[in-house]
Design a protein around this motif. Structure first.
Motif, short mmCIF file in Angstrom:
data_model
loop_
_atom_site.label_atom_id
_atom_site.label_comp_id
_atom_site.label_asym_id
_atom_site.label_seq_id
_atom_site.Cartn_x
_atom_site.Cartn_y
_atom_site.Cartn_z
N GLN A 42 1.00 -1.15 -0.09
CA GLN A 42 0.02 0.08 0.00
C GLN A 42 0.81 1.07 -0.09
O GLN A 42 0.47 2.28 -0.59
N LEU A 43 1.87 1.18 0.88
CA LEU A 43 2.88 2.37 0.86
C LEU A 43 3.46 2.50 -0.68
O LEU A 43 3.45 3.83 -0.88
N GLU A 44 3.63 1.40 -1.08
CA GLU A 44 4.51 1.48 -2.55
C GLU A 44 3.58 1.96 -3.60
O GLU A 44 3.84 2.89 -4.31
N GLN A 45 2.10 1.74 -3.55
CA GLN A 45 1.43 2.13 -4.37
C GLN A 45 1.02 3.69 -4.11
O GLN A 45 0.84 4.50 -5.38
N ARG A 46 1.04 4.24 -2.96
CA ARG A 46 0.89 5.60 -2.81
C ARG A 46 2.09 6.08 -3.40
O ARG A 46 1.77 7.42 -3.81
N TYR A 47 3.16 5.81 -3.17
CA TYR A 47 4.53 6.45 -3.44
C TYR A 47 4.32 6.48 -5.02
O TYR A 47 4.70 7.41 -5.59
N ARG A 48 4.25 5.45 -5.76
CA ARG A 48 4.19 5.40 -7.26
C ARG A 48 3.10 6.46 -7.82
O ARG A 48 3.37 7.22 -8.84
N ASP A 49 1.90 6.45 -7.07
CA ASP A 49 0.64 7.43 -7.55
C ASP A 49 1.29 8.91 -7.39
O ASP A 49 1.05 9.84 -8.26
N ALA A 50 2.00 9.32 -6.47
CA ALA A 50 2.60 10.52 -6.13
C ALA A 50 3.53 10.73 -7.22
O ALA A 50 3.80 11.92 -7.62
N ILE A 86 8.42 12.82 -0.61
CA ILE A 86 9.24 13.01 0.34
C ILE A 86 9.29 12.07 1.56
O ILE A 86 10.13 11.39 2.09
N GLN A 87 8.11 11.78 2.06
CA GLN A 87 7.90 10.66 3.11
C GLN A 87 8.17 9.24 2.72
O GLN A 87 9.04 8.49 3.45
N LEU A 88 7.66 8.87 1.59
CA LEU A 88 7.50 7.44 1.16
C LEU A 88 9.00 7.14 0.51
O LEU A 88 9.26 6.03 0.55
N ASN A 117 11.86 2.93 1.12
CA ASN A 117 13.23 2.42 0.56
C ASN A 117 13.18 2.18 -0.79
O ASN A 117 14.04 1.12 -1.04
N ARG A 118 12.57 2.83 -1.56
CA ARG A 118 12.87 2.36 -3.02
C ARG A 118 13.21 3.87 -3.93
O ARG A 118 12.57 4.99 -3.46
#
Length: 104
Positions: A1-9, A62-64, A69-70
């Motif tokens: 879920q974090l990674e998807q949010r990061y990808r979307d951002a 910035i946060q993700l 860590n990607r």
């Protein structure tokens, strides 16, 4: 879920970072500093050039970047090519050039 949010951002900021606008400059700084923080730095005051949606995406990147860590370019299709384009497009933001008088 974090990674998807990061990808979307990242996907939200990428097209903006390819524009020649103050928001594009801010978006590029966020993405490039997450991509290569040794060579590109974020001027936090430039975040004021982003609307509410883009500002939220910038904060997510910035946060993700740390939490997931990607590398941001690894999350999106053609990321290497897209980030190379932004790096070249905004080379004046590179730390070696950023504070030169002709870069302003």
């Amino acid at each position: 879920q974090l990674e998807q949010r990061y990808r979307d951002a990242v996907e939200t900021l990428l097209p903006v970072a390819m524009t020649d606008t103050s928001g594009g400059r801010a978006a590029a700084q966020v993405l490039l500093s997450a991509y290569n923080g040794n060579e590109f730095h974020l001027d936090v005051t430039d975040l004021g050039n982003l609307d509410t949606r883009l500002f939220a995406a910038a904060l997510d990147v910035i946060q993700l970047r740390t939490l997931a860590n990607r590398e941001p370019h690894d999350l999106v299709e053609n990321g290497d090519k897209r980030f190379a384009y932004i790096s070249k497009r905004w080379m004046n933001l590179h730390v070696r050039k950023r504070y030169r008088e002709e870069a302003k």
